[in-house]
Design a protein around this motif. Structure first.
Motif, PDB file in Angstrom:
ATOM      1  N   LEU A 159       0.864  -1.177   0.000  1.00  0.00           N
ATOM      2  CA  LEU A 159       0.000   0.000   0.000  1.00  0.00           C
ATOM      3  C   LEU A 159       0.902   1.230   0.000  1.00  0.00           C
ATOM      4  CD1 LEU A 159      -2.616  -1.152   2.683  1.00  0.00           C
ATOM      5  CD2 LEU A 159      -2.690  -1.470   0.201  1.00  0.00           C
ATOM      6  N   ALA A 160       0.690   2.132  -0.947  1.00  0.00           N
ATOM      7  CA  ALA A 160       1.602   3.256  -1.138  1.00  0.00           C
ATOM      8  C   ALA A 160       0.877   4.582  -0.926  1.00  0.00           C
ATOM      9  CB  ALA A 160       2.207   3.207  -2.544  1.00  0.00           C
ATOM     10  N   TYR A 161       1.651   5.586  -0.508  1.00  0.00           N
ATOM     11  CA  TYR A 161       1.114   6.945  -0.406  1.00  0.00           C
ATOM     12  C   TYR A 161       2.194   7.931  -0.798  1.00  0.00           C
ATOM     13  CZ  TYR A 161       3.561   7.758   4.056  1.00  0.00           C
ATOM     14  OH  TYR A 161       4.524   7.928   5.040  1.00  0.00           O
ATOM     15  N   GLU A 162       1.765   9.119  -1.211  1.00  0.00           N
ATOM     16  CA  GLU A 162       2.680  10.154  -1.667  1.00  0.00           C
ATOM     17  C   GLU A 162       2.142  11.497  -1.197  1.00  0.00           C
ATOM     18  OE1 GLU A 162       4.630  11.673  -5.920  1.00  0.00           O
ATOM     19  OE2 GLU A 162       2.790  10.475  -5.904  1.00  0.00           O
ATOM     20  N   PRO A 163       2.796  12.155  -0.225  1.00  0.00           N
ATOM     21  CA  PRO A 163       2.345  13.467   0.257  1.00  0.00           C
ATOM     22  C   PRO A 163       3.054  14.596  -0.492  1.00  0.00           C
ATOM     23  CG  PRO A 163       3.988  12.594   1.751  1.00  0.00           C
ATOM     24  CD  PRO A 163       3.856  11.601   0.637  1.00  0.00           C
ATOM     25  N   SER A 164       2.358  15.724  -0.628  1.00  0.00           N
ATOM     26  CA  SER A 164       2.989  16.883  -1.286  1.00  0.00           C
ATOM     27  C   SER A 164       3.661  17.813  -0.288  1.00  0.00           C
ATOM     28  CB  SER A 164       1.932  17.669  -2.076  1.00  0.00           C
ATOM     29  OG  SER A 164       0.999  18.290  -1.186  1.00  0.00           O
ATOM     30  N   SER A 165       3.337  17.674   1.014  1.00  0.00           N
ATOM     31  CA  SER A 165       3.876  18.582   2.033  1.00  0.00           C
ATOM     32  C   SER A 165       4.504  17.797   3.171  1.00  0.00           C
ATOM     33  CB  SER A 165       2.762  19.486   2.578  1.00  0.00           C
ATOM     34  OG  SER A 165       3.231  20.248   3.678  1.00  0.00           O
ATOM     35  N   SER A 166       5.635  18.266   3.653  1.00  0.00           N
ATOM     36  CA  SER A 166       6.261  17.635   4.817  1.00  0.00           C
ATOM     37  C   SER A 166       5.538  17.976   6.107  1.00  0.00           C
ATOM     38  CB  SER A 166       7.730  18.073   4.921  1.00  0.00           C
ATOM     39  OG  SER A 166       8.500  17.437   3.921  1.00  0.00           O
ATOM     40  N   ASN A 167       4.613  18.953   6.057  1.00  0.00           N
ATOM     41  CA  ASN A 167       3.858  19.310   7.258  1.00  0.00           C
ATOM     42  C   ASN A 167       2.644  18.415   7.491  1.00  0.00           C
ATOM     43  OD1 ASN A 167       5.556  21.512   7.933  1.00  0.00           O
ATOM     44  ND2 ASN A 167       4.510  22.803   6.432  1.00  0.00           N
ATOM     45  N   LEU A 168       2.351  17.527   6.551  1.00  0.00           N
ATOM     46  CA  LEU A 168       1.296  16.542   6.772  1.00  0.00           C
ATOM     47  C   LEU A 168       1.756  15.577   7.856  1.00  0.00           C
ATOM     48  CD1 LEU A 168      -1.438  15.309   5.532  1.00  0.00           C
ATOM     49  CD2 LEU A 168       0.102  13.698   4.404  1.00  0.00           C
ATOM     50  N   THR A 169       0.933  15.406   8.885  1.00  0.00           N
ATOM     51  CA  THR A 169       1.271  14.448   9.947  1.00  0.00           C
ATOM     52  C   THR A 169       0.222  13.347   9.994  1.00  0.00           C
ATOM     53  OG1 THR A 169       0.097  15.690  11.662  1.00  0.00           O
ATOM     54  CG2 THR A 169       2.416  16.235  11.317  1.00  0.00           C
ATOM     55  N   PHE A 170       0.641  12.148  10.424  1.00  0.00           N
ATOM     56  CA  PHE A 170      -0.233  10.977  10.396  1.00  0.00           C
ATOM     57  C   PHE A 170       0.304   9.941  11.379  1.00  0.00           C
ATOM     58  CE2 PHE A 170       2.524  11.680   6.796  1.00  0.00           C
ATOM     59  CZ  PHE A 170       3.421  10.625   6.855  1.00  0.00           C
ATOM     60  N   PRO A 171      -0.561   9.052  11.860  1.00  0.00           N
ATOM     61  CA  PRO A 171      -0.122   8.071  12.851  1.00  0.00           C
ATOM     62  C   PRO A 171       0.775   6.994  12.234  1.00  0.00           C
ATOM     63  CG  PRO A 171      -2.428   7.734  12.279  1.00  0.00           C
ATOM     64  CD  PRO A 171      -2.015   8.994  11.620  1.00  0.00           C
ATOM     65  N   VAL A 172       1.676   6.465  13.028  1.00  0.00           N
ATOM     66  CA  VAL A 172       2.596   5.415  12.590  1.00  0.00           C
ATOM     67  C   VAL A 172       2.910   4.493  13.763  1.00  0.00           C
ATOM     68  CG1 VAL A 172       4.658   6.801  13.089  1.00  0.00           C
ATOM     69  CG2 VAL A 172       4.789   4.967  11.370  1.00  0.00           C
ATOM     70  N   ASN A 173       3.145   3.252  13.451  1.00  0.00           N
ATOM     71  CA  ASN A 173       3.663   2.284  14.423  1.00  0.00           C
ATOM     72  C   ASN A 173       5.033   1.858  13.909  1.00  0.00           C
ATOM     73  OD1 ASN A 173       4.356  -0.201  15.703  1.00  0.00           O
ATOM     74  ND2 ASN A 173       2.222  -0.496  16.299  1.00  0.00           N
ATOM     75  N   GLN A 174       6.090   2.176  14.672  1.00  0.00           N
ATOM     76  CA  GLN A 174       7.454   1.915  14.216  1.00  0.00           C
ATOM     77  C   GLN A 174       8.058   0.661  14.825  1.00  0.00           C
ATOM     78  OE1 GLN A 174       9.312   5.741  15.109  1.00  0.00           O
ATOM     79  NE2 GLN A 174       9.010   6.398  12.980  1.00  0.00           N
ATOM     80  N   SER A 175       7.176  -0.194  15.346  1.00  0.00           N
ATOM     81  CA  SER A 175       7.690  -1.425  15.949  1.00  0.00           C
ATOM     82  C   SER A 175       7.301  -2.677  15.169  1.00  0.00           C
ATOM     83  CB  SER A 175       7.176  -1.564  17.392  1.00  0.00           C
ATOM     84  OG  SER A 175       5.765  -1.638  17.424  1.00  0.00           O
ATOM     85  N   SER A 176       6.431  -2.550  14.169  1.00  0.00           N
ATOM     86  CA  SER A 176       6.028  -3.733  13.401  1.00  0.00           C
ATOM     87  C   SER A 176       5.690  -3.331  11.973  1.00  0.00           C
ATOM     88  CB  SER A 176       4.809  -4.414  14.035  1.00  0.00           C
ATOM     89  OG  SER A 176       3.668  -3.581  13.992  1.00  0.00           O
ATOM     90  N   GLY A 177       5.806  -4.291  11.075  1.00  0.00           N
ATOM     91  CA  GLY A 177       5.529  -4.037   9.676  1.00  0.00           C
ATOM     92  C   GLY A 177       6.791  -3.823   8.875  1.00  0.00           C
ATOM     93  N   SER A 178       6.618  -3.459   7.606  1.00  0.00           N
ATOM     94  CA  SER A 178       7.755  -3.238   6.714  1.00  0.00           C
ATOM     95  C   SER A 178       7.447  -2.036   5.834  1.00  0.00           C
ATOM     96  CB  SER A 178       8.003  -4.479   5.842  1.00  0.00           C
ATOM     97  OG  SER A 178       9.040  -4.236   4.911  1.00  0.00           O
ATOM     98  N   CYS A 179       8.253  -0.981   5.956  1.00  0.00           N
ATOM     99  CA  CYS A 179       8.066   0.247   5.173  1.00  0.00           C
ATOM    100  C   CYS A 179       9.282   0.461   4.280  1.00  0.00           C
ATOM    101  CB  CYS A 179       7.929   1.453   6.100  1.00  0.00           C
ATOM    102  SG  CYS A 179       6.547   1.352   7.257  1.00  0.00           S
ATOM    103  N   GLN A 180       9.029   0.981   3.072  1.00  0.00           N
ATOM    104  CA  GLN A 180      10.094   1.325   2.134  1.00  0.00           C
ATOM    105  C   GLN A 180       9.731   2.640   1.453  1.00  0.00           C
ATOM    106  OE1 GLN A 180      10.081  -2.109  -0.463  1.00  0.00           O
ATOM    107  NE2 GLN A 180      11.347  -3.336   0.926  1.00  0.00           N
TER     108      GLN A 180
END
Length: 213
Positions: A159-180
């Protein structure tokens, strides 16, 4: 000869003549009737009961079947342990597994602080684009974008996403899963996922909804 005395003492002699026969009287002989006899219905037998009433109308058609069931792949929860941001100029993806074949209907992404624009998509396990949404202006909460009706088999996806602004904030879990992620200029997602610039164990509040038979 017979003599008759008429008025003024004159005599008139009337000779007796034979009667003149009258023309023969025409005798009419009726001819067979060649016209159309008067039209009338068959004789009604009042001893026969009347016909039964017509049958009732057919019942209405049954209601349409309920809509097909839906399943999801990815993270549907928007309440995750961390907050992510600063991802402008990147195309990012997280691993997701589809346990049964289905038809892609929509993609969802959870947002905390909505700034700029966002685009969502799906890549297969070989890095080929499956579907992507148009760019849209996100709102706080879960953002869902329809992507048509795209059938896909069970398997591993991103599942992919592409933001236009670095000021967009969103929830994340950094202990599980695989992000690239890969470096891109904001715009339509490329047909093949670009060179991977980095990876982490993580997942965002991002999911896909599919219909199943």
């Amino acid at each position: 000869m017979l003599l008759f005395l008429g008025k003024a003492g004159t005599e008139s002699a009337i000779a007796q003549s034979c009667p003149t026969p009258s023309p023969p009287t025409m005798v009419l002989t009726p001819a067979p009737f060649a016209g159309t006899p008067p039209q009338g219905g068959p004789p009604v037998d009042c001893t026969v009961p009347p016909p039964p009433p017509p049958p009732p109308p057919p019942p209405p058609p049954p209601p349409p079947p309920p809509p097909p069931a839906t399943i999801t792949m990815g993270e549907t929860n928007c309440t995750l342990s961390g907050i992510d941001s600063g991802n402008a100029g990147l195309l990012l993806k997280q691993a997701a597994t589809l346990t049964q074949a289905g038809t892609l209907l929509s993609l969802s992404f959870c947002v905390i602080n909505p700034i700029g624009q966002l685009r969502l998509g799906v890549y297969d396990n070989g890095g080929n684009i499956v579907v992507q949404s148009a760019a849209f202006t996100p709102v706080a909460g879960k953002n869902t974008m329809a992507v048509g009706h795209v059938p896909i088999p069970a398997g591993n996806y991103f599942l992919a996403y592409e933001p236009s602004s670095s000021n967009l904030t969103f929830p994340v879990n950094q202990s599980s899963g695989s992000c690239q992620w890969a470096s891109v200029t904001f715009g339509p997602m490329p047909p093949t996922f670009p060179f991977i610039a980095g990876s982490n164990p993580c997942h965002w509040g991002m999911s896909a909804t599919l219909s199943v038979p």
